[in-house]
Structure formats: C-alpha cells, structure tokens
Design an enzyme around this catalytic site. Structure first.
Site, PDB file in Angstrom:
ATOM      1  N   ARG A 199       8.016 -17.989  14.438  1.00 11.74           N
ATOM      2  CA  ARG A 199       8.304 -16.545  14.395  1.00 11.74           C
ATOM      3  C   ARG A 199       7.697 -15.910  13.147  1.00 11.74           C
ATOM      4  O   ARG A 199       7.055 -14.861  13.213  1.00 11.74           O
ATOM      5  CB  ARG A 199       9.831 -16.315  14.400  1.00 11.74           C
ATOM      6  CG  ARG A 199      10.492 -16.504  15.751  1.00 11.74           C
ATOM      7  CD  ARG A 199      12.016 -16.374  15.642  1.00 11.74           C
ATOM      8  NE  ARG A 199      12.599 -17.518  14.979  1.00 11.74           N
ATOM      9  CZ  ARG A 199      13.076 -18.594  15.615  1.00 11.74           C
ATOM     10  NH1 ARG A 199      13.091 -18.642  16.920  1.00 11.74           N
ATOM     11  NH2 ARG A 199      13.568 -19.620  14.944  1.00 11.74           N
ATOM     12  N   LYS A 206      18.278 -19.494  14.312  1.00 13.91           N
ATOM     13  CA  LYS A 206      18.083 -19.867  12.903  1.00 13.91           C
ATOM     14  C   LYS A 206      18.466 -21.329  12.686  1.00 13.91           C
ATOM     15  O   LYS A 206      19.498 -21.789  13.167  1.00 13.91           O
ATOM     16  CB  LYS A 206      18.905 -18.947  11.997  1.00 13.91           C
ATOM     17  CG  LYS A 206      18.761 -19.298  10.530  1.00 13.91           C
ATOM     18  CD  LYS A 206      19.179 -18.174   9.615  1.00 13.91           C
ATOM     19  CE  LYS A 206      19.130 -18.595   8.152  1.00 13.91           C
ATOM     20  NZ  LYS A 206      17.823 -19.134   7.742  1.00 13.91           N
ATOM     21  N   HIS A 221      22.618 -13.612  11.454  1.00 14.17           N
ATOM     22  CA  HIS A 221      21.236 -13.918  11.864  1.00 14.17           C
ATOM     23  C   HIS A 221      21.150 -14.157  13.366  1.00 14.17           C
ATOM     24  O   HIS A 221      22.153 -14.404  14.036  1.00 14.17           O
ATOM     25  CB  HIS A 221      20.723 -15.167  11.137  1.00 14.17           C
ATOM     26  CG  HIS A 221      20.307 -14.895   9.717  1.00 14.17           C
ATOM     27  ND1 HIS A 221      21.204 -14.870   8.682  1.00 14.17           N
ATOM     28  CD2 HIS A 221      19.092 -14.628   9.181  1.00 14.17           C
ATOM     29  CE1 HIS A 221      20.555 -14.602   7.553  1.00 14.17           C
ATOM     30  NE2 HIS A 221      19.276 -14.448   7.823  1.00 14.17           N
ATOM     31  N   SER A 275      13.758 -21.826   4.091  1.00 16.93           N
ATOM     32  CA  SER A 275      15.046 -22.005   3.420  1.00 16.93           C
ATOM     33  C   SER A 275      15.317 -23.488   3.184  1.00 16.93           C
ATOM     34  O   SER A 275      14.608 -24.351   3.698  1.00 16.93           O
ATOM     35  CB  SER A 275      16.152 -21.372   4.273  1.00 16.93           C
ATOM     36  OG  SER A 275      16.002 -21.765   5.618  1.00 16.93           O
ATOM     37  N   GLY A 326      19.340 -19.087   3.266  1.00 16.04           N
ATOM     38  CA  GLY A 326      18.814 -19.196   1.904  1.00 16.04           C
ATOM     39  C   GLY A 326      19.136 -17.962   1.084  1.00 16.04           C
ATOM     40  O   GLY A 326      19.431 -18.054  -0.117  1.00 16.04           O
ATOM     41  N   GLY A 355       3.464 -23.833   9.709  1.00 16.26           N
ATOM     42  CA  GLY A 355       4.433 -23.224  10.632  1.00 16.26           C
ATOM     43  C   GLY A 355       3.797 -22.054  11.362  1.00 16.26           C
ATOM     44  O   GLY A 355       4.464 -21.084  11.732  1.00 16.26           O
ATOM     45  N   ALA A 356       2.494 -22.183  11.599  1.00  9.27           N
ATOM     46  CA  ALA A 356       1.674 -21.044  12.048  1.00  9.27           C
ATOM     47  C   ALA A 356       2.050 -20.519  13.427  1.00  9.27           C
ATOM     48  O   ALA A 356       1.744 -19.367  13.741  1.00  9.27           O
ATOM     49  CB  ALA A 356       0.193 -21.451  12.037  1.00  9.27           C
ATOM     50  N   ARG A 357       2.688 -21.339  14.254  1.00  6.66           N
ATOM     51  CA  ARG A 357       3.057 -20.857  15.599  1.00  6.66           C
ATOM     52  C   ARG A 357       4.504 -20.340  15.657  1.00  6.66           C
ATOM     53  O   ARG A 357       4.969 -19.928  16.715  1.00  6.66           O
ATOM     54  CB  ARG A 357       2.866 -21.978  16.634  1.00  6.66           C
ATOM     55  CG  ARG A 357       1.383 -22.288  16.899  1.00  6.66           C
ATOM     56  CD  ARG A 357       1.201 -23.119  18.153  1.00  6.66           C
ATOM     57  NE  ARG A 357       1.634 -24.495  18.000  1.00  6.66           N
ATOM     58  CZ  ARG A 357       0.884 -25.495  17.517  1.00  6.66           C
ATOM     59  NH1 ARG A 357      -0.354 -25.251  17.126  1.00  6.66           N
ATOM     60  NH2 ARG A 357       1.365 -26.715  17.420  1.00  6.66           N
TER      61      ARG A 357
HETATM   62  N1  NDP Z   1      11.953 -16.099   2.905  1.00  7.90           N
HETATM   63  C1  NDP Z   1      12.039 -15.225   3.911  1.00  7.90           C
HETATM   64  O1  NDP Z   1      11.925 -13.993   3.710  1.00  7.90           O
HETATM   65  C2  NDP Z   1      12.243 -15.729   5.292  1.00  7.90           C
HETATM   66  C3  NDP Z   1      12.465 -17.066   5.491  1.00  7.90           C
HETATM   67  N2  NDP Z   1      12.606 -17.570   6.742  1.00  7.90           N
HETATM   68  C4  NDP Z   1      12.740 -19.006   6.845  1.00  7.90           C
HETATM   69  O2  NDP Z   1      11.500 -19.536   7.318  1.00  7.90           O
HETATM   70  C5  NDP Z   1      11.745 -20.725   8.073  1.00  7.90           C
HETATM   71  C6  NDP Z   1      11.073 -20.601   9.427  1.00  7.90           C
HETATM   72  O3  NDP Z   1      11.704 -19.571  10.147  1.00  7.90           O
HETATM   73  P1  NDP Z   1      11.163 -19.144  11.597  1.00  7.90           P
HETATM   74  O4  NDP Z   1       9.748 -18.695  11.496  1.00  7.90           O
HETATM   75  O5  NDP Z   1      12.162 -18.217  12.164  1.00  7.90           O
HETATM   76  O6  NDP Z   1      11.241 -20.536  12.365  1.00  7.90           O
HETATM   77  P2  NDP Z   1      10.429 -21.024  13.658  1.00  7.90           P
HETATM   78  O7  NDP Z   1      11.174 -22.179  14.208  1.00  7.90           O
HETATM   79  O8  NDP Z   1      10.131 -19.854  14.538  1.00  7.90           O
HETATM   80  O9  NDP Z   1       9.024 -21.518  13.058  1.00  7.90           O
HETATM   81  C7  NDP Z   1       8.845 -22.696  12.344  1.00  7.90           C
HETATM   82  C8  NDP Z   1       7.554 -23.329  12.818  1.00  7.90           C
HETATM   83  O10 NDP Z   1       7.230 -24.404  11.961  1.00  7.90           O
HETATM   84  C9  NDP Z   1       6.899 -25.531  12.763  1.00  7.90           C
HETATM   85  N3  NDP Z   1       7.088 -26.746  11.989  1.00  7.90           N
HETATM   86  C10 NDP Z   1       8.197 -27.500  11.846  1.00  7.90           C
HETATM   87  N4  NDP Z   1       7.934 -28.534  11.023  1.00  7.90           N
HETATM   88  C11 NDP Z   1       6.646 -28.405  10.636  1.00  7.90           C
HETATM   89  C12 NDP Z   1       5.802 -29.165   9.774  1.00  7.90           C
HETATM   90  N5  NDP Z   1       6.236 -30.259   9.139  1.00  7.90           N
HETATM   91  N6  NDP Z   1       4.521 -28.739   9.590  1.00  7.90           N
HETATM   92  C13 NDP Z   1       4.061 -27.653  10.220  1.00  7.90           C
HETATM   93  N7  NDP Z   1       4.812 -26.903  11.046  1.00  7.90           N
HETATM   94  C14 NDP Z   1       6.101 -27.277  11.238  1.00  7.90           C
HETATM   95  C15 NDP Z   1       7.795 -25.402  13.977  1.00  7.90           C
HETATM   96  O11 NDP Z   1       7.335 -26.193  15.051  1.00  7.90           O
HETATM   97  P3  NDP Z   1       8.427 -26.713  16.130  1.00  7.90           P
HETATM   98  O12 NDP Z   1       9.056 -25.474  16.704  1.00  7.90           O
HETATM   99  O13 NDP Z   1       7.584 -27.486  17.116  1.00  7.90           O
HETATM  100  O14 NDP Z   1       9.391 -27.549  15.362  1.00  7.90           O
HETATM  101  C16 NDP Z   1       7.668 -23.900  14.248  1.00  7.90           C
HETATM  102  O15 NDP Z   1       6.496 -23.573  14.974  1.00  7.90           O
HETATM  103  C17 NDP Z   1      13.266 -20.894   8.110  1.00  7.90           C
HETATM  104  O16 NDP Z   1      13.668 -21.764   7.093  1.00  7.90           O
HETATM  105  C18 NDP Z   1      13.774 -19.488   7.827  1.00  7.90           C
HETATM  106  O17 NDP Z   1      15.055 -19.478   7.269  1.00  7.90           O
HETATM  107  C19 NDP Z   1      12.560 -16.768   7.837  1.00  7.90           C
HETATM  108  C20 NDP Z   1      12.392 -15.418   7.700  1.00  7.90           C
HETATM  109  C21 NDP Z   1      12.204 -14.787   6.407  1.00  7.90           C
HETATM  110  O1  LIG Z   2      15.783 -17.631   9.419  1.00  8.47           O
HETATM  111  C1  LIG Z   2      15.661 -16.408   9.182  1.00  8.47           C
HETATM  112  O2  LIG Z   2      15.449 -15.581  10.083  1.00  8.47           O
HETATM  113  C2  LIG Z   2      15.743 -15.945   7.796  1.00  8.47           C
HETATM  114  N1  LIG Z   2      15.808 -16.841   6.847  1.00  8.47           N
HETATM  115  C3  LIG Z   2      15.878 -16.581   5.461  1.00  8.47           C
HETATM  116  C4  LIG Z   2      17.171 -17.087   4.890  1.00  8.47           C
HETATM  117  O3  LIG Z   2      17.589 -18.211   5.221  1.00  8.47           O
HETATM  118  O4  LIG Z   2      17.784 -16.380   4.079  1.00  8.47           O
HETATM  119  C5  LIG Z   2      15.560 -15.140   5.107  1.00  8.47           C
HETATM  120  C6  LIG Z   2      16.075 -14.148   6.092  1.00  8.47           C
HETATM  121  O5  LIG Z   2      17.463 -14.108   5.982  1.00  8.47           O
HETATM  122  C7  LIG Z   2      15.645 -14.500   7.508  1.00  8.47           C
END
Ligand code: NDP
Ligand SMILES: O=C(O)C1=N[C@H](C(=O)O)C[C@H](O)C1
Length: 248
Positions: free
Chosen positions: A12, A137, A133, A78, A143, A8-10
């Site tokens: 947020r 999201k 959020h 999540s 989660g 998910g390197a690209r």
């Molecule tokens: N535990 C924590 O503290 C936190 C958890 N999260 C969770 O992290 C997750 C990602 O959030 P966020 O960064 O905002 O989401 P984004 O949509 O910004 O990033 C996810 C990235 O993963 C890519 N992706 C999707 N499927 C795959 C795959 N199979 N292999 C590799 N890459 C893939 C997406 O590509 P594309 O856009 O092309 O689909 C996108 O670039 C969510 O579930 C969120 O709830 C977020 C913040 C904090």
């Molecule tokens: O998608 C988010 O942004 C976040 N996801 C996580 C969650 O589902 O709880 C953690 C944080 O709330 C941010």
C-alpha cells in the site's frame, strides 16, 4: 538525480512511494523490491537512497543490509524497537557519512500532533492514546502511538511527574489497552479507516483531545520525499521528521 530504491514496492505504501519518486524531477526510481525479490537488486542498481515500507519482522535485516552496502535509508516500517535502533546506531558509527532516518509517521499533521501531545503532557494528571487503523495493519499498537507514548513519558519524567491517578485500576482483562512508558494505548482496527490517532489528556474539570486523521496515504508522501531528499546530508541515525521540519 538521486537514485532511489523501494523495499515493499508492491504494498500500500511502497506502491505510492514508487509513484511519487517516478514523478519527481530530481529523483530516479532504480529498484522496486518486494517479498521474494533479492534485496541485492538495490546495490546492483546503484541505489543511493532506499525507502523501506515492508513488515515489522523484515525491516531490521533490510536496514542491516543497507548499512553494509553504504546505502542511505529512509524507514517508515513500524516495529523498530529501541534495542534495534541502538544496534543500528553502533553500525552507523562505523559507516561515516551514511544516513538513516526512521520515521514513525510521515504525516506533517501527525508529527505536530505528537509534538503538541508531548508539550501538553506535563499540564495534565491523566493521558491516554487511542489509535485507529485499517484492519490489514500488521501490528498493534502502531509505531506512531508507541512513539507518542515515549515522548509523553519523557515529558512527564522531565517534569518530575509520577504515575497518573488511574495507575492502580484493577484490569485483569487488559480492557485499558497496552501500557507504553506508563501511558495506556488503545488500538482500534476497523474497515473504512486509514490511520487516525487521538491523545486525550485530563485534569480536574477539563479534558484536552488532540486528534490527527490520515484520510489517504497521499498524506504521507510529502514527508517521505522530504526524508529522501534530506537523508544524504544527515549522517547517523535520525528518528522522526521533527528535526528536518525545523519545528523549534
Ligand atoms: N511511517 C509512516 O508514515 C507509515 C508507516 N507505515 C508502515 O509501513 C509498513 C508497511 O505498511 P503497508 O504498506 O500498509 O503494508 P503492505 O502489507 O501493504 O506492504 C508491505 C509490502 O512489503 C512486502 N514485504 C514484506 N516483507 C518484505 C521483505 N523482506 N522485502 C521486501 N518486501 C517485503 C509485502 O509483501 P507480502 O504482502 O507478500 O508480504 C508487501 O508487498 C507497516 O509497518 C506500516 O505500519 C504505513 C503507513 C505510513
Ligand atoms: O500501518 C499503517 O497504516 C500505518 N502505520 C504507521 C504506524 O504504525 O504508526 C503510521 C501510520 O499510523 C499508518
């Protein structure tokens, strides 16, 4: 140097993780994988620890791959259900020494908020969670809210408490939100927000509100780095950051 890969390197979160890993003296970013890239790039690059911030529909298969390849996993995505966690526990039993950390929220304040909510739960009749959020999201409820509700549900059960006084409200339109382990969870999605949660507890004549706000994704990075540095010495499945932070 620990060799780190990011799934998910690209995204947020993934792009922030790539940045802080690249800046850390003891970590080397060896693979940055996103949608459409082959996941085999992780093993090809000799990844020792992989961090997953992808999508709730993708994360389980990604982790199965990590376990097969003997790569330690740090999962922030999540949607890791109890069923998937149970399955992964079984797979990890057959991979001695391999660590997997699944962390619903890497924010230190969020971890404390969940802990305080669980501590407070047995002293109150009613409890509700409001998570708020950004509008992009992927899922609801969050989660963090799901995990908080589970912890509150466990605390209430351990204290021998039954359903709260509001349990029989007539709610044909689900205006009271989702119900997770007996706890009502309300999800707000709104431009301008990042990640926020309130746990509201109430009894006769008083309420207690425990609130956490992540105002920037930088708030998650110290927790992510802590997990990346810890996972190799924690075989099996660890859920949450609590045990690494040594809160007891
Ligand atoms: N535990 C924590 O503290 C936190 C958890 N999260 C969770 O992290 C997750 C990602 O959030 P966020 O960064 O905002 O989401 P984004 O949509 O910004 O990033 C996810 C990235 O993963 C890519 N992706 C999707 N499927 C795959 C795959 N199979 N292999 C590799 N890459 C893939 C997406 O590509 P594309 O856009 O092309 O689909 C996108 O670039 C969510 O579930 C969120 O709830 C977020 C913040 C904090
Ligand atoms: O998608 C988010 O942004 C976040 N996801 C996580 C969650 O589902 O709880 C953690 C944080 O709330 C941010």
């Amino acid at each position: 140097m620990t060799r780190v890969g990011v799934l998910g390197a690209r995204g947020r979160m993934g792009s922030e993780v790539c940045r802080v890993v690249s800046e850390a003296d003891d970590l080397e970013l060896v693979a940055a994988v996103d949608e459409g890239d082959p996941i085999s790039a992780l093993a090809d690059a000799g990844t020792q620890v992989a961090v997953d911030f992808t999508h709730p529909t993708a994360v389980a298969d990604n982790v199965r791959y990590l376990v097969e390849q003997g790569i330690h996993g740090v999962v922030g995505t999540s949607g890791m259900t109890t069923e998937v966690l149970d399955e992964l526990r079984g797979r990890l039993d057959a991979a001695p020494g391999l660590g997997l950390m699944v962390v619903p929220n890497f924010g230190i304040g969020a971890v404390l908020m969940m802990r305080f909510a669980a501590q407070a739960a047995r002293f109150y009749d009613s409890v509700e969670i409001v998570e708020m959020h950004h509008p992009n999201k992927a899922d609801a409820p969050s989660g963090t809210a799901t995990r908080t509700a589970q912890m509150i549900g466990e605390a209430r059960a351990a204290a021998g408490l039954g359903p709260g006084p509001d349990a029989t409200t007539h709610d044909p339109d689900h205006a009271r939100g989702a119900t997770v382990d007996g706890v009502h969870v309300h999800a707000v999605r709104m431009a301008g927000l990042v990640a926020h949660q309130e746990v509201m507890l109430g009894s006769a004549g008083e309420t207690l509100t425990i609130r956490h706000d992540s105002l920037d994704r930088a708030s998650f990075m110290p927790g992510v780095l802590l997990a990346v540095r810890s996972v190799g010495s924690r075989p099996g499945l660890t859920v949450g950051l609590e045990s690494v932070l040594d809160l007891d």
